[in-house]
Design a protein around this motif. Structure first.
Motif, mmCIF file in Angstrom:
data_model
loop_
_atom_site.group_PDB
_atom_site.id
_atom_site.type_symbol
_atom_site.label_atom_id
_atom_site.label_comp_id
_atom_site.label_asym_id
_atom_site.label_seq_id
_atom_site.Cartn_x
_atom_site.Cartn_y
_atom_site.Cartn_z
ATOM 1 N N VAL A 460 -6.283 -15.860 4.367
ATOM 2 C CA VAL A 460 -7.047 -14.798 3.707
ATOM 3 C C VAL A 460 -6.100 -13.785 3.058
ATOM 4 N N GLY A 461 -4.986 -13.461 3.772
ATOM 5 C CA GLY A 461 -4.099 -12.413 3.273
ATOM 6 C C GLY A 461 -3.191 -12.885 2.159
ATOM 7 N N GLY A 462 -2.722 -14.134 2.258
ATOM 8 C CA GLY A 462 -1.707 -14.526 1.283
ATOM 9 C C GLY A 462 -1.786 -15.972 0.842
ATOM 10 N N GLY A 463 -2.935 -16.610 1.041
ATOM 11 C CA GLY A 463 -3.101 -17.971 0.546
ATOM 12 C C GLY A 463 -2.393 -19.002 1.404
ATOM 13 N N PRO A 603 -3.433 1.649 2.610
ATOM 14 C CA PRO A 603 -2.175 0.893 2.526
ATOM 15 C C PRO A 603 -1.042 1.573 3.293
ATOM 16 N N GLN A 604 -0.942 2.890 3.168
ATOM 17 C CA GLN A 604 0.086 3.624 3.906
ATOM 18 C C GLN A 604 -0.087 3.437 5.407
ATOM 19 N N ILE A 605 -1.328 3.555 5.862
ATOM 20 C CA ILE A 605 -1.577 3.454 7.298
ATOM 21 C C ILE A 605 -1.240 2.046 7.777
ATOM 22 N N LEU A 606 -1.552 1.050 6.965
ATOM 23 C CA LEU A 606 -1.205 -0.316 7.358
ATOM 24 C C LEU A 606 0.309 -0.472 7.462
ATOM 25 N N LEU A 607 1.041 0.154 6.541
ATOM 26 C CA LEU A 607 2.498 0.085 6.634
ATOM 27 C C LEU A 607 2.991 0.776 7.902
ATOM 28 N N GLY A 608 2.356 1.905 8.243
ATOM 29 C CA GLY A 608 2.710 2.588 9.477
ATOM 30 C C GLY A 608 2.461 1.693 10.680
ATOM 31 N N ALA A 667 0.897 -8.405 3.770
ATOM 32 C CA ALA A 667 -0.006 -9.072 2.835
ATOM 33 C C ALA A 667 -1.314 -8.295 2.729
ATOM 34 N N PHE A 668 -1.833 -7.852 3.889
ATOM 35 C CA PHE A 668 -3.104 -7.125 3.839
ATOM 36 C C PHE A 668 -2.923 -5.768 3.151
ATOM 37 N N ALA A 669 -1.781 -5.120 3.416
ATOM 38 C CA ALA A 669 -1.527 -3.831 2.754
ATOM 39 C C ALA A 669 -1.437 -4.031 1.243
ATOM 40 N N ALA A 670 -0.771 -5.116 0.832
ATOM 41 C CA ALA A 670 -0.630 -5.379 -0.610
ATOM 42 C C ALA A 670 -1.996 -5.647 -1.227
ATOM 43 N N ALA A 671 -2.833 -6.422 -0.500
ATOM 44 C CA ALA A 671 -4.161 -6.732 -1.022
ATOM 45 C C ALA A 671 -4.970 -5.448 -1.193
ATOM 46 N N GLN A 672 -4.849 -4.571 -0.190
ATOM 47 C CA GLN A 672 -5.607 -3.328 -0.242
ATOM 48 C C GLN A 672 -5.124 -2.455 -1.396
ATOM 49 N N LYS A 673 -3.794 -2.447 -1.568
ATOM 50 C CA LYS A 673 -3.214 -1.679 -2.655
ATOM 51 C C LYS A 673 -3.720 -2.187 -3.989
ATOM 52 N N LEU A 676 -7.083 -1.146 -4.728
ATOM 53 C CA LEU A 676 -7.189 0.251 -5.150
ATOM 54 C C LEU A 676 -6.549 0.468 -6.516
ATOM 55 N N GLY A 677 -5.945 -0.586 -7.038
ATOM 56 C CA GLY A 677 -5.315 -0.462 -8.350
ATOM 57 C C GLY A 677 -4.067 0.397 -8.331
ATOM 58 N N LEU A 678 -3.318 0.341 -7.244
ATOM 59 C CA LEU A 678 -2.096 1.165 -7.173
ATOM 60 C C LEU A 678 -0.894 0.374 -7.691
#
Ligand SMILES: Nc1ncnc2c1ncn2[C@@H]1O[C@H](COP(=O)(O)OP(=O)(O)OP(=O)(O)O)[C@@H](O)[C@H]1O
Ligand SMILES: [Mg+2]
Lengths: 678, 353
Positions: A460-463, A603-608, A667-673, A676-678
């Motif tokens: 799901v996160g990265g194929g 995304p920040q919180i996921l990185l934390g 992967a999940f943080a990147a997907a979320q980012k 959000l179009g960041l």
């Protein structure tokens, strides 16, 4: 119908199905819950044999190197121990004055004064001698790696991966092969700390060089520089700030590792003093020696951080006078001063602390025990071995029965159905999975289910690539027969990460809301990140004795910081226009928070969270010193027995778990980012 | 346009391409082969394949001592072109020579020597060395030449005074304003007294006042030093003011090369016309560019004493009430040509569609 589901939901449903099938199979097919010994490859022996053979081959060279390193170490030890302490203190104060002004100078004076008065001057200086030799090695190696990676862009990716892995390798895992190579002695700690401390330098050098503006680079080229002039006259100096950050991190890592390396013993350093007093339950003294470590860490950190500020030193005169005074004092009246070791001014204090502590534990023992037992019986144990085994008449007052399992699952099923009906698909699946995990216990989870779930998350996160990566990280652990301790690691770090996420998240949230609170929390966070990991063990041991709960607390204390920092940062860094747009649309404070700030911070919180997981894993190994039974303990045991195979295999298993968690979350943080179009 | 590298030109470039992307040279060669050398279609093919064609088949000569301005919208490939000319990046295809020397064939040693002695460059984003003072920044190229410290310092102070930065010699770049930084960059590029001066939007980051002041200074310097300059800007007024010739770039392609007046009065297409639309043409075009030299002189009852170098505005003002052709005089006092006042007014509106 399955075909019409979005992939994430399909994966969730299939994972649930897999779990259910495993649960049903478990009674009839024991191999589902326990990987059969017959399927295990003797990988640890193979690794041991191969690596030992390799190590034997380079041993003569290594021993030669050890002999060579003995010289600088001897000099450093001599310089730091033979030099009268007034001179050492004066040098530190002068340096503090030069780099950071009077505040830093007085901080250095107070700190070293404490070290002197504590009676741990000698072991402290022995530790510093190791640091003094290992830091230049680490800086040089790190800078060379960073520059090489910068000069040869092809090397960058492999080097980055290598640095990632090196930073997740558990600290003790370095030590076993080094012991075989270099034999017992301080050189092992020296090399281990140089290896452990080089990556931050390499990373920061590379980062700093990459960030030099292209125009600056090209201006140098147009001035007619050769490649070497460009690098040394322009690019490296232009990257100075970032490189100095690397120097600071390297010094701190070296100090931390030198202290950890004390577990192999044989050298009268401050880490050993802490370890010894802890083993003797002489907490007054372990607290004081722990304080000495903390003081070293804080003083060294502040001094080296001041290097990164490029204010030129202006107090050269004052610094020089102090230095001169210190030396004059030690040579004129040096004979009259008491030897550093005799100055144990705090002996009384240590005894008093011990007595206080005794009185405290006597008075509040039942309360502390109740706290510990409550957390164990109602929190940690169910997570570890599941409600089906943790619920006993002795602790819960009742006996768990299959009927209870059925009732629990039925209730969860109903609740999930309700959630599903209200359109909360994700929550429904999460509830069912959580129920299954708590009923079974992480350690007893069927391995096919764990593999499937990790693979599904990767998918799901990265194929397919990430799914394949997940399986490639987990299968070797199974095959090496390290599944049980690995699941214990997963459980202990998982429990700590959940606690950190809750507590750290709440603190981060509160700090984001209240700047006043942040002014209190920030220095605490800084402090917790400065002190070496080892020191975290002292207070938890004092109050909760050896055991899993103490380990859990130590891990939490160490790993909670990134969660707080990143949560707050994510929440306060929402762009002003977005907030203003929300307010202008008539959103209340709470609505703004829920609709704008929180999603933006995810995304920040996921990185934390990611950092917290990595921190938890690295602390797991240190926590092996106070009674755990997981991979960390295997590594620690291997160190004691000089078992290279087990040490490396368990270390590798830990690296693989950490890398897997890291990649999944990234992967999940990147997907979320991206969402959000960041 | 020249079809041979002309030896007399200071810079001569021919069919220069700069394509970004994997295997760019091979794919450019393929595309050119498949389209039979048609640059436009080859570029379209490459773009469709996901490559970035930043400079497309550019050919021009820069003459000794002239100010050659490259103009174009943001992203049209100006910086890329100038960096290809100075070989900060290697061109994908084409030939470039500086003073007759093929610099694409120059080895690294030779390039270093060229840059030390012959080339100077001002960067769009200044490119100042953050760890050096203003003086050290300016004397850095001299240091690379191996000049002794005292000489470096004297020369640095000299050029700093030239750009009006006297008194700020000891400051670090971060302590300067944007305009001051750019002047340090200009001073640095002048320190070695280069023959060839590359300037990438040197005045874009400045406020209008300082900009005008520095443009005047540039013209003054140029009048004194007579360097060959390749000057990038996206500001048409600036181009009109300082250029000997202008090349207009669009999507990496040169659409027109000419003197400011040619560009102004005879734009080749709407893109160029759009550029020059707001330029007060009367202020920049000169009578000489629209006068005629007929075989037989017409009857000229009036003589408002038009000079060849007069701007059209001035000429118009001088013959407000005249409806007959008038003579135009050259600076040496001889008659240079004839102009009809009607044509003066017409030139101003010629390109308004
Ligand atoms: N190293 C590179 N890799 C890929 N694309 C590039 C690279 N350098 C420039 N480009 C692209 O080439 C095109 C031209 O860029 P260039 O910097 O030359 O524009 P410019 O005309 O100088 O614009 P500006 O006025 O904004 O400075 C742009 O589309 C840019 O994205
Ligand atoms: Mg540009």
């Amino acid at each position: 119908m399955l075909r019409t589901l979005p992939p994430a939901r399909l994966a969730a449903v299939l994972t649930l199905a897999c779990g259910a099938i495993c649960l049903m199979l478990a009674p009839v097919a024991p191999w589902v819950t326990k990987w059969p010994a017959g399927w295990t490859l003797p990988a640890t022996e193979w690794i041991g044999a191969i690596v030992t053979a390799g190590l034997e081959a380079v041993k003569p060279a290594a021993r030669l190197m050890a002999d060579l390193l003995d010289y600088p170490m001897g000099w450093a030890t001599w310089a730091l121990t033979a030099l009268p302490y007034p001179a050492t203190i004066a040098a530190t104060v002068a340096l503090g004055l030069y780099l950071g002004g009077w505040r830093m100078a007085s901080g250095g004076l107070a700190g070293l004064g404490f070290v002197l008065a504590s009676g741990y001057w000698q072991p402290g200086m022995n530790t510093l001698a190791l640091v003094v030799v290992s830091v230049p090695l680490a800086l040089f190696a790190g800078a060379a790696i960073g520059i090489a990676a910068y000069e040869r862009p092809r090397l960058r990716r492999p080097v980055q991966t290598c640095l990632d892995v090196m930073q997740t390798v558990p600290t003790f895992a370095y030590l076993t092969p080094l012991l075989v190579l270099f034999g017992f002695g301080p050189v092992v700690g020296l090399i281990a700390s140089a290896i452990y401390a080089a990556p931050p330098m390499a990373r920061n050098v590379l980062l700093g060089l990459e960030r030099v503006e292209p125009d600056i680079r090209e201006a140098a080229v147009m001035a007619g520089t050769t490649r070497r002039q460009q690098l040394f006259l322009i690019e490296l100096p232009a990257a100075k700030r970032q490189i100095m950050v690397g120097v600071n991190q390297t010094i701190m890592a070296a100090l931390s590792m030198v202290i950890i390396a004390a577990v192999i013993g044989g050298f009268d350093d401050i880490g050993w003093a802490v370890l010894l007093t802890m083993r003797k339950a002489d907490f007054g003294n372990s607290l004081i020696s722990g304080m000495v470590i903390v003081i070293f860490a804080v003083v060294i950190d502040r001094l080296s951080a001041a290097l990164a500020d490029d204010r030129p030193g202006t107090r050269l005169y004052g610094a020089f006078i102090i230095l001169l005074a210190g030396f004059a004092l030690s040579f004129l009246v040096g004979g009259l001063l008491p030897p550093a070791g005799d100055l144990a001014l705090f002996n009384g204090l240590a005894a008093a602390t011990d007595a206080r502590l005794g009185a405290f534990t006597a008075a509040y023992g039942p309360a502390l025990d109740a706290l510990r037992n409550g957390a164990m019986f109602y929190g940690l144990l169910p997570l570890r071995i599941g409600l089906d085994q943790a619920v006993l008449p002795m602790t819960w007052g009742v006996q768990w029965t299959p009927l209870a399992s059925a009732a629990l699952f039925a209730a969860a099923g109903l609740a999930a159905a309700g959630l599903l009906w209200r359109g909360r698909f994700g929550w429904a699946v999460a509830l069912l999975l959580a129920t299954g995990i708590v009923e079974t216990g992480i350690v007893d989870l069927p391995w096919p289910f764990v593999l499937f779930a990790a693979g599904a998350m990767g998918w799901v996160g990265g194929g397919p690539r990430l799914a394949g990566f997940a399986l490639a990280m987990l299968m070797p652990i199974l095959l090496m027969g390290l599944w049980a301790p690995a699941m214990l690691s997963l459980y202990l770090s998982g429990a700590a990460v959940i606690a950190c996420a809750l507590v750290g998240g709440a603190l981060g949230l509160a700090s984001a809301a209240s700047p006043a609170l942040w002014r209190v929390v920030l220095p605490v966070c800084d402090f917790l990140q400065t002190i070496p990991m080892f020191v975290f063990l002292i207070p938890v041991l004092m109050f909760f004795q050896i055991g899993e709960f103490s380990a859990f607390l130590a891990i939490c204390a160490y790993a909670v910081v990134p969660m707080i920092r990143y949560t707050r940062h994510g929440l306060v860094s929402t762009p002003d226009e977005m907030i203003e747009a929300a307010v202008a649309s008539g959103a209340t404070g709470w609505q703004t928070f829920r609709e704008v700030r929180a999603p933006y911070a995810v995304p920040q919180i996921l990185l934390g969270l990611n950092q917290t997981i990595l921190y938890a894993f690295s602390m797991l190994v240190i926590a092996a010193l106070i009674g755990t039974t997981d991979l960390g303990q295997q590594i620690y045991l291997a160190l004691g027995q000089g078992d290279v195979g087990l040490g490396l295999a368990a270390g590798a298993a830990m690296v693989m778990l950490a890398l897997l968690a890291d990649r999944l979350l990234q992967a999940f943080a990147a997907a979320q980012k991206a969402a959000l179009g960041l | 346009m020249a079809t041979d590298l002309s030896p007399s030109a200071a810079i001569s470039c021919q069919n220069v391409w700069q394509v970004f992307g994997a295997k760019a040279p091979e794919r450019l060669a393929e595309a050119l082969a498949s389209t039979g050398g048609d640059a436009r279609r080859a570029a379209a093919l490459l773009r469709a394949a996901g490559l970035i064609v930043a400079v497309q088949d550019v050919t021009f000569d820069v003459r000794e001592g002239e100010v050659f301005v490259i103009m174009g919208l943001s992203g049209s490939g100006k910086s890329t072109l100038i960096r290809t000319l100075s070989r900060l990046i290697d061109g994908t295809a084409g030939r470039i020579s500086i003073d007759g020397e093929d610099i694409l064939a120059a080895d690294p040693q030779r390039l270093i020597a060229l840059r030390r002695d012959k080339l100077g460059m001002v960067f769009q984003h200044f490119g100042l060395f953050p760890h050096m003072t203003v003086t050290d920044n300016v004397s850095f190229p001299l240091k690379m030449q191996g000049k002794p410290a005292a000489e470096r310092r004297t020369r640095a102070l000299e050029v700093l005074e030239l750009v009006g930065l006297k008194g700020r010699e000891g400051a670090y770049p971060r302590q300067l304003s944007g305009g001051q930084r750019q002047r340090v960059g200009i001073a640095r590029s002048l320190a070695v007294n280069p023959d060839l001066w590359f300037l990438d939007e040197p005045f874009s980051a400045l406020d209008p006042l300082i900009k005008r002041q520095l443009q005047d200074e540039f013209l003054r310097l140029q009048a004194d030093l007579k360097k060959t300059a390749v000057f990038i800007t996206h500001d048409i007024d600036e181009a009109m003011k300082i250029a000997d010739r202008i090349a207009i770039l669009r999507d990496g392609m040169v659409v027109q090369i000419g003197t400011p007046e040619e560009i102004l009065l005879n734009p080749v297409d709407d893109y160029v016309r759009e550029f020059t639309r707001d330029v007060p043409k009367g202020r920049h075009a000169h009578v000489g560019s629209i006068m005629e030299t007929p075989e037989t002189l017409p009857r000229m009852p009036d003589d408002p004493k038009l000079q060849e170098g007069m701007t059209i505005d001035a000429a118009l003002a001088a013959c407000m009430a005249l409806y007959q052709p008038v003579p135009v005089w050259a600076s040496n006092g001889k008659m240079a040509g004839v102009v009809h006042p009607r044509d003066l007014a017409g030139a101003l509106t010629a390109d308004t569609p």
